[in-house]
Scaffold this motif. Sequence first.
Motif, mmCIF file in Angstrom:
data_model
loop_
_atom_site.group_PDB
_atom_site.id
_atom_site.type_symbol
_atom_site.label_atom_id
_atom_site.label_comp_id
_atom_site.label_asym_id
_atom_site.label_seq_id
_atom_site.Cartn_x
_atom_site.Cartn_y
_atom_site.Cartn_z
ATOM 1 N N LYS A 62 -13.551 -55.176 10.449
ATOM 2 C CA LYS A 62 -13.135 -53.792 10.700
ATOM 3 C C LYS A 62 -13.389 -52.915 9.468
ATOM 4 C CE LYS A 62 -9.567 -55.161 14.018
ATOM 5 N NZ LYS A 62 -8.111 -55.274 14.260
ATOM 6 N N GLN A 63 -13.112 -53.470 8.296
ATOM 7 C CA GLN A 63 -13.271 -52.723 7.042
ATOM 8 C C GLN A 63 -14.711 -52.269 6.842
ATOM 9 O OE1 GLN A 63 -11.945 -54.935 3.601
ATOM 10 N NE2 GLN A 63 -13.514 -53.998 2.297
ATOM 11 N N TYR A 64 -15.636 -53.190 6.948
ATOM 12 C CA TYR A 64 -17.034 -52.849 6.677
ATOM 13 C C TYR A 64 -17.662 -52.074 7.833
ATOM 14 C CZ TYR A 64 -16.860 -55.603 2.439
ATOM 15 O OH TYR A 64 -16.542 -56.059 1.188
ATOM 16 N N ARG A 65 -17.257 -52.397 9.043
ATOM 17 C CA ARG A 65 -17.811 -51.688 10.189
ATOM 18 C C ARG A 65 -17.385 -50.218 10.182
ATOM 19 N NH1 ARG A 65 -17.112 -50.636 15.690
ATOM 20 N NH2 ARG A 65 -18.980 -51.090 16.945
ATOM 21 N N ALA A 66 -16.153 -49.951 9.700
ATOM 22 C CA ALA A 66 -15.676 -48.571 9.645
ATOM 23 C C ALA A 66 -16.492 -47.729 8.676
ATOM 24 C CB ALA A 66 -14.202 -48.555 9.238
ATOM 25 N N ALA A 67 -16.988 -48.337 7.608
ATOM 26 C CA ALA A 67 -17.733 -47.584 6.596
ATOM 27 C C ALA A 67 -19.217 -47.464 6.911
ATOM 28 C CB ALA A 67 -17.553 -48.252 5.233
ATOM 29 N N PRO A 69 -21.274 -46.503 9.425
ATOM 30 C CA PRO A 69 -21.971 -45.318 9.947
ATOM 31 C C PRO A 69 -22.106 -44.191 8.936
ATOM 32 C CG PRO A 69 -20.303 -46.087 11.499
ATOM 33 C CD PRO A 69 -20.075 -46.815 10.219
ATOM 34 N N PHE A 70 -21.235 -44.182 7.926
ATOM 35 C CA PHE A 70 -21.222 -43.065 6.987
ATOM 36 C C PHE A 70 -21.963 -43.387 5.686
ATOM 37 C CE2 PHE A 70 -17.369 -43.189 9.563
ATOM 38 C CZ PHE A 70 -17.575 -42.049 10.322
ATOM 39 N N SER A 71 -22.585 -44.574 5.647
ATOM 40 C CA SER A 71 -23.370 -44.969 4.474
ATOM 41 C C SER A 71 -24.822 -44.562 4.729
ATOM 42 C CB SER A 71 -23.252 -46.483 4.262
ATOM 43 O OG SER A 71 -23.825 -46.877 3.049
ATOM 44 N N HIS A 79 -26.154 -52.277 0.078
ATOM 45 C CA HIS A 79 -25.096 -52.799 -0.777
ATOM 46 C C HIS A 79 -23.878 -53.151 0.075
ATOM 47 C CE1 HIS A 79 -26.646 -50.841 -4.751
ATOM 48 N NE2 HIS A 79 -27.256 -51.990 -4.473
ATOM 49 N N LEU A 80 -23.548 -52.287 1.032
ATOM 50 C CA LEU A 80 -22.405 -52.544 1.909
ATOM 51 C C LEU A 80 -22.612 -53.836 2.704
ATOM 52 C CD1 LEU A 80 -20.414 -50.061 4.041
ATOM 53 C CD2 LEU A 80 -21.524 -51.962 5.216
ATOM 54 N N LEU A 81 -23.801 -54.019 3.268
ATOM 55 C CA LEU A 81 -24.073 -55.246 4.020
ATOM 56 C C LEU A 81 -23.988 -56.467 3.108
ATOM 57 C CD1 LEU A 81 -27.047 -54.271 6.367
ATOM 58 C CD2 LEU A 81 -24.608 -54.311 6.883
#
Length: 452
Positions: A62-67, A69-71, A79-81
């Motif tokens: 949930k944490q990474y999926r929430a961010a 779309p806005f990256s 980096h997020l992945l």
Amino acid sequence: MRRLTILTLAVGGLALTTCAGLEPLTDLQAKRLEQIDELLEVLEEDYVFPKRHDLDWDSLRKQYRAAAPFSARPNDFYHLLTGMLSELDDLHVSFDVPPENLVEDGRAATTVLEVPGFYLMPIEGRPYIVGWPEGQQPRRPERLPEAAAFPEVVRIEGFRAIWPLVPNLLRGRPGSAAELHLRWRDGSVTRHTVARPEEVEEPGGSGVVSAWQLGGGTSLQWEELGGYLYLDLRTLDRDRIELEEIDAILDRARESKGLILDLRRNPGGDWALTGAIGGRFLREPLTFALSAKPEESFFFGLISVDPFISSSWEPRGDRYEGPLIVLTSALTGSGAEHLALVLQREVGAIVIGERTSGAEAGVARYVAQDGSTLRFSAIRLLDLRGRGLQDSGVVPDVSVRLTLADVERLGPSGAFRNWEERIFAAVGRELGGVSLLERPVPRAESRQEVTR
């Protein structure tokens, strides 16, 4: 009454934010969400260790999926992945991103590893910085001795610094700052930034101390040491070495006083090739149990079947029966670990060096729609007592470690040379007091190399 007012304001603010989030996603945002969902689906279906270290994967998802779309910027998104994958804390997880995916404003990404003077060195399996670009050295903690100059990298861009994923996080927009969290010998943690180069004159610089460049150009090396055969096997990748080459060397070893098999720089590779090499040492077939998903469902979940699969290493060719020493390090991984353990348990080989990395599983390879390649642990490889290697690794019979204290005392290159000397001194003692360091022909001149 006051509490109720505050709560109402907080919920009202949240409602406003949520309403804004109900607007349709842009094409780029929808693409980012699709990209992360693709990787999440693969991991959730096939990753074999979803609950290691009490990992709360649902929360992290949930944490990474929430961010996601806005990256918007490519390097930030990848980096997020990478950061999401680093949460698995698994040396078998890697993520290769095509360079063209990281281009921003027509400029290719650059990496701290290409900054002159910056060097990483694995010490007992963890990344340490042992060289800094001129003028970019960090402030050391108060009262720390001057000799304690080599910090461990614990986070990069806020994400865990797991050795296979470190290069992904050090790569980024040209000229941007890479944020590092450094842990020093006294336990203190400091923040430091290093600028990525604006451009690179000679692309492809390693930034890793040369003795630890895993998977480099040299696949294997061998030489004769006082009648013993020394084989430095650095990969089990079938695309880089051929079984016929290994067989020829093992045939030669059968005529020698003994074999020293060096797996310290070997991260593993092809399971069938590993088994074929192991077969040259076995008297009887050796069976492994393979464990993947707990069960598979058919007919829309109405029928569940547990898959039971095994894999065997078969004896083959002329068996090597002489004295056998296996050298290991904290970076010896995967198939190389299984080979070391089989030789230790089944053949009586003496393992000298460090406990291995504990990366047990068979690796699955998935190519995403954007061309990125994800590799991850998909199948456990267990002996017939149900024992595996994950996290525990292969424990040596004779421990000879390369430590931070050694590097602080002797410097990176000096510490590695000293470790080599101590390793071979231990080998000599196990072989009955043989001195392998006092040999008439220098190793550099007598070594036979096979490169691909």
